[in-house]
Design an enzyme around this catalytic site. Structure first.
Site, PDB file in Angstrom:
ATOM      1  N   GLY A 226      39.335  35.551  24.472  1.00 27.58           N
ATOM      2  CA  GLY A 226      39.516  36.463  23.351  1.00 27.58           C
ATOM      3  C   GLY A 226      39.941  35.720  22.101  1.00 27.58           C
ATOM      4  N   CYS A 227      40.462  36.449  21.143  1.00 21.88           N
ATOM      5  CA  CYS A 227      40.929  35.841  19.894  1.00 21.88           C
ATOM      6  C   CYS A 227      41.997  34.800  20.189  1.00 21.88           C
ATOM      7  CB  CYS A 227      41.492  36.929  18.979  1.00 21.88           C
ATOM      8  SG  CYS A 227      42.195  36.290  17.441  1.00 21.88           S
ATOM      9  N   PHE A 228      41.860  33.632  19.581  1.00 23.84           N
ATOM     10  CA  PHE A 228      42.800  32.548  19.894  1.00 23.84           C
ATOM     11  C   PHE A 228      44.206  32.803  19.399  1.00 23.84           C
ATOM     12  CE2 PHE A 228      40.062  30.047  16.565  1.00 23.84           C
ATOM     13  CZ  PHE A 228      40.442  30.904  15.536  1.00 23.84           C
TER      14      PHE A 228
END
Length: 225
Positions: A50-52
């Protein structure tokens, strides 16, 4: 910070469901059998899921982690910029390079955090509101021991059916890692009031503290400017 504001606007939705953590067992003695303890002063692994922003925040709050850097892995160097990666066609995943002291936190413990609180490993090419192969679940290992234990642990978790669906995490050796732009580093710490962070990332840190308190550190280890 304008770029970061645009990112949040693109991916946050007030109707999206926040992540839920799943309590899972640590790798068993059987999974660890034959894998010698690390003799290195430090080790590195790259996690994607997912989003870092959220993955970075979780590992920055993990005891024994020396550095957690947001970046890109899995694609080509020429495409390792947010503007191209965000389109989903570069082969890169948003990822976090985790450098840790194996005498303070084991790779097995990092895997438990990754699969339980950092993301949902059963979501294919997405992570809640973020959709596309750049948000895939993947582990990029740097040693044969890491690869072997990750394979065994995934098989163990699937066999135990600790998740309602099969784990879809990809596994491969790390070939290169490209740090993300400066405005992406330490994002959850610097912007705790952002709607996206409050809804999707702060709960991950809270789950780490609640579910694995011995591994939680209150003061995050941040990427230096």
């Amino acid at each position: 910070m304008a770029g970061a504001v645009v990112v949040a606007a693109l991916y946050w939705s007030p109707n999206a469901v926040a992540e839920k953590a799943v309590a899972i067992p640590a790798p068993s003695a059987q999974a660890l059998a034959g894998i010698a303890p690390s003799t290195q002063a430090t080790e590195t692994v790259v996690f994607a899921g997912g989003c870092f922003w959220g993955i970075q925040a979780v590992f920055q709050h993990t005891n024994g982690v020396l550095e957690a850097v947001s970046g890109y892995a899995g694609g080509k160097k020429g495409d390792a910029q947010y503007e191209t990666v965000s389109g989903g066609g570069t082969g890169h995943a948003e990822a976090v390079q985790v450098r840790f002291d194996p005498t303070l936190v084991s790779y097995a413990q990092l895997l438990q955090i990754y699969f339980s609180v950092a993301h949902d490993p059963t979501q294919l090419n997405r992570q809640y509101p973020d959709v596309g192969p750049q948000y895939r679940s993947a582990v990029f290992t740097t040693t044969p021991a890491q690869k072997q234990l990750t394979e065994r642990y995934i098989a163990e978790l699937n066999a135990a059916k600790v998740f309602p669906a099969k784990i879809v995490t990809q596994l491969g050796a790390l070939t290169a890692f490209y740090p993300a732009e400066k405005y992406h580093q330490n994002y959850a710490t610097l912007h705790p009031d952002a709607q996206y962070i409050a809804q999707f990332d702060l709960p991950k840190i809270a789950h780490l503290k609640e579910m694995l308190p011995a591994l939680y550190r209150a003061q995050p280890v941040l990427v230096a400017n």
